[in-house]
Design a protein around this motif. Structure first.
Motif, PDB file in Angstrom:
ATOM      1  N   MET A   1       0.854  -1.196   0.000  1.00 29.79           N
ATOM      2  CA  MET A   1       0.000   0.000   0.000  1.00 29.79           C
ATOM      3  C   MET A   1       0.888   1.244   0.000  1.00 29.79           C
ATOM      4  N   ASN A   2       0.436   2.281  -0.709  1.00 28.44           N
ATOM      5  CA  ASN A   2       1.154   3.547  -0.660  1.00 28.44           C
ATOM      6  C   ASN A   2       0.709   4.338   0.568  1.00 28.44           C
ATOM      7  N   ASP A   3       1.394   5.460   0.849  1.00 27.16           N
ATOM      8  CA  ASP A   3       1.096   6.235   2.048  1.00 27.16           C
ATOM      9  C   ASP A   3      -0.353   6.711   2.100  1.00 27.16           C
ATOM     10  N   GLU A   4      -0.901   7.149   0.966  1.00 35.07           N
ATOM     11  CA  GLU A   4      -2.290   7.606   0.948  1.00 35.07           C
ATOM     12  C   GLU A   4      -3.250   6.491   1.350  1.00 35.07           C
ATOM     13  N   GLN A   5      -3.010   5.290   0.857  1.00 28.90           N
ATOM     14  CA  GLN A   5      -3.854   4.150   1.203  1.00 28.90           C
ATOM     15  C   GLN A   5      -3.724   3.776   2.675  1.00 28.90           C
ATOM     16  N   VAL A   6      -2.504   3.825   3.196  1.00 32.03           N
ATOM     17  CA  VAL A   6      -2.280   3.505   4.604  1.00 32.03           C
ATOM     18  C   VAL A   6      -3.031   4.498   5.489  1.00 32.03           C
ATOM     19  N   ILE A   7      -2.881   5.800   5.190  1.00 33.29           N
ATOM     20  CA  ILE A   7      -3.542   6.834   5.993  1.00 33.29           C
ATOM     21  C   ILE A   7      -5.055   6.706   5.872  1.00 33.29           C
ATOM     22  N   SER A   8      -5.555   6.435   4.690  1.00 36.00           N
ATOM     23  CA  SER A   8      -6.996   6.255   4.494  1.00 36.00           C
ATOM     24  C   SER A   8      -7.521   5.126   5.366  1.00 36.00           C
ATOM     25  N   GLU A   9      -6.813   4.016   5.363  1.00 32.18           N
ATOM     26  CA  GLU A   9      -7.221   2.867   6.173  1.00 32.18           C
ATOM     27  C   GLU A   9      -7.159   3.203   7.659  1.00 32.18           C
ATOM     28  N   LEU A  10      -6.098   3.894   8.086  1.00 24.60           N
ATOM     29  CA  LEU A  10      -5.966   4.275   9.490  1.00 24.60           C
ATOM     30  C   LEU A  10      -7.088   5.211   9.925  1.00 24.60           C
ATOM     31  N   HIS A  11      -7.386   6.231   9.117  1.00 26.89           N
ATOM     32  CA  HIS A  11      -8.431   7.184   9.504  1.00 26.89           C
ATOM     33  C   HIS A  11      -9.786   6.486   9.600  1.00 26.89           C
ATOM     34  N   GLY A  12     -10.052   5.577   8.680  1.00 28.88           N
ATOM     35  CA  GLY A  12     -11.300   4.811   8.768  1.00 28.88           C
ATOM     36  C   GLY A  12     -11.370   3.974  10.035  1.00 28.88           C
ATOM     37  N   ARG A  13     -10.295   3.273  10.364  1.00 30.40           N
ATOM     38  CA  ARG A  13     -10.287   2.473  11.592  1.00 30.40           C
ATOM     39  C   ARG A  13     -10.381   3.357  12.834  1.00 30.40           C
ATOM     40  N   TRP A  14      -9.775   4.542  12.781  1.00 28.77           N
ATOM     41  CA  TRP A  14      -9.838   5.490  13.899  1.00 28.77           C
ATOM     42  C   TRP A  14     -11.297   5.831  14.221  1.00 28.77           C
ATOM     43  N   VAL A  15     -12.114   6.104  13.188  1.00 21.87           N
ATOM     44  CA  VAL A  15     -13.527   6.432  13.415  1.00 21.87           C
ATOM     45  C   VAL A  15     -14.203   5.318  14.210  1.00 21.87           C
ATOM     46  N   PHE A  16     -14.003   4.085  13.789  1.00 23.70           N
ATOM     47  CA  PHE A  16     -14.721   2.977  14.413  1.00 23.70           C
ATOM     48  C   PHE A  16     -14.144   2.599  15.775  1.00 23.70           C
ATOM     49  N   GLY A  17     -12.962   3.119  16.097  1.00 26.07           N
ATOM     50  CA  GLY A  17     -12.442   2.954  17.447  1.00 26.07           C
ATOM     51  C   GLY A  17     -13.314   3.647  18.487  1.00 26.07           C
ATOM     52  N   TRP A  18     -14.079   4.657  18.054  1.00 26.98           N
ATOM     53  CA  TRP A  18     -14.967   5.391  18.958  1.00 26.98           C
ATOM     54  C   TRP A  18     -16.283   4.655  19.197  1.00 26.98           C
ATOM     55  N   ASP A  19     -16.564   3.599  18.424  1.00 20.31           N
ATOM     56  CA  ASP A  19     -17.798   2.839  18.634  1.00 20.31           C
ATOM     57  C   ASP A  19     -17.815   2.232  20.037  1.00 20.31           C
ATOM     58  N   ARG A  20     -18.969   2.215  20.627  1.00 22.21           N
ATOM     59  CA  ARG A  20     -19.174   1.581  21.931  1.00 22.21           C
ATOM     60  C   ARG A  20     -20.452   0.772  21.850  1.00 22.21           C
ATOM     61  N   ARG A  21     -20.433  -0.371  22.473  1.00 25.80           N
ATOM     62  CA  ARG A  21     -21.624  -1.219  22.568  1.00 25.80           C
ATOM     63  C   ARG A  21     -21.964  -1.382  24.039  1.00 25.80           C
ATOM     64  N   GLU A  22     -23.233  -1.492  24.309  1.00 21.69           N
ATOM     65  CA  GLU A  22     -23.662  -1.710  25.689  1.00 21.69           C
ATOM     66  C   GLU A  22     -22.940  -2.947  26.226  1.00 21.69           C
ATOM     67  N   GLY A  23     -22.347  -2.824  27.402  1.00 19.58           N
ATOM     68  CA  GLY A  23     -21.638  -3.927  28.021  1.00 19.58           C
ATOM     69  C   GLY A  23     -20.158  -3.992  27.694  1.00 19.58           C
ATOM     70  N   ASP A  24     -19.645  -3.073  26.835  1.00 19.47           N
ATOM     71  CA  ASP A  24     -18.213  -3.051  26.552  1.00 19.47           C
ATOM     72  C   ASP A  24     -17.413  -2.812  27.827  1.00 19.47           C
TER      73      ASP A  24
END
Length: 158
Positions: A1-24
């Motif tokens: 992956m090039n740098d743009e692809q790596v950063i794109s993937e990281l930023h997407g995963r960063w968003v979902f790191g904020w997800d919370r589910r009841e009981g986490d």
């Protein structure tokens, strides 16, 4: 992956790191986001206007201290990216922007938001890390969150 692809993937995963589910397990910022933020850089400046106190953190740990109490009390948080990520990268710096919607359920009720997130990343020996963050958020009207998840859904009449 090039740098743009790596950063794109990281930023997407960063968003979902904020997800919370009841009981986490209780929210621990460094455990969840240790791979994303630079916890040692003196160049860190992190801001999110969803913070009622509008604080600017100058360390990743300080940013975590802003969000840990709210995310520990939260019942759930569900995120969906509705635009981006858009990335520019060159040398040891990169910037990414995306827009997401979120439904945040707290004991006091549910809030739906749309946020534009801009991150500046720098290359470290351990990989790309966030040193700048600016998030701008607006609260959504009833029904907007569901339409954002299903583009093309018409707005309610009235």
């Amino acid at each position: 992956m090039n740098d743009e692809q790596v950063i794109s993937e990281l930023h997407g995963r960063w968003v979902f790191g904020w997800d919370r589910r009841e009981g986490d397990t209780p929210f621990d910022f460094e455990r969840v986001f240790g791979e994303f933020y630079d916890f040692g850089s003196p160049d860190v400046r992190l801001y999110d206007d969803f913070d009622p106190a509008h604080r600017v953190a100058t360390t990743a740990a300080g940013y975590g201290a802003i969000w840990e109490p709210a995310f520990r009390e939260m019942v759930s948080a569900e995120h969906a990216i509705d635009d981006g990520p858009h990335v520019v990268a060159g040398g040891d710096l990169a910037a990414s922007t995306l827009r997401f919607v979120a439904r945040i359920a707290a004991p006091a009720g549910v809030t739906d938001i749309r946020t534009t997130s801009s991150l500046v990343w720098h290359r470290t020996p351990d990989g790309w890390r966030i040193i700048r963050e600016h998030n701008s958020t607006r609260v959504l009207a009833p029904g907007e969150f569901s339409r954002a998840l299903r583009p093309g859904t018409p707005a309610p009449a009235g």
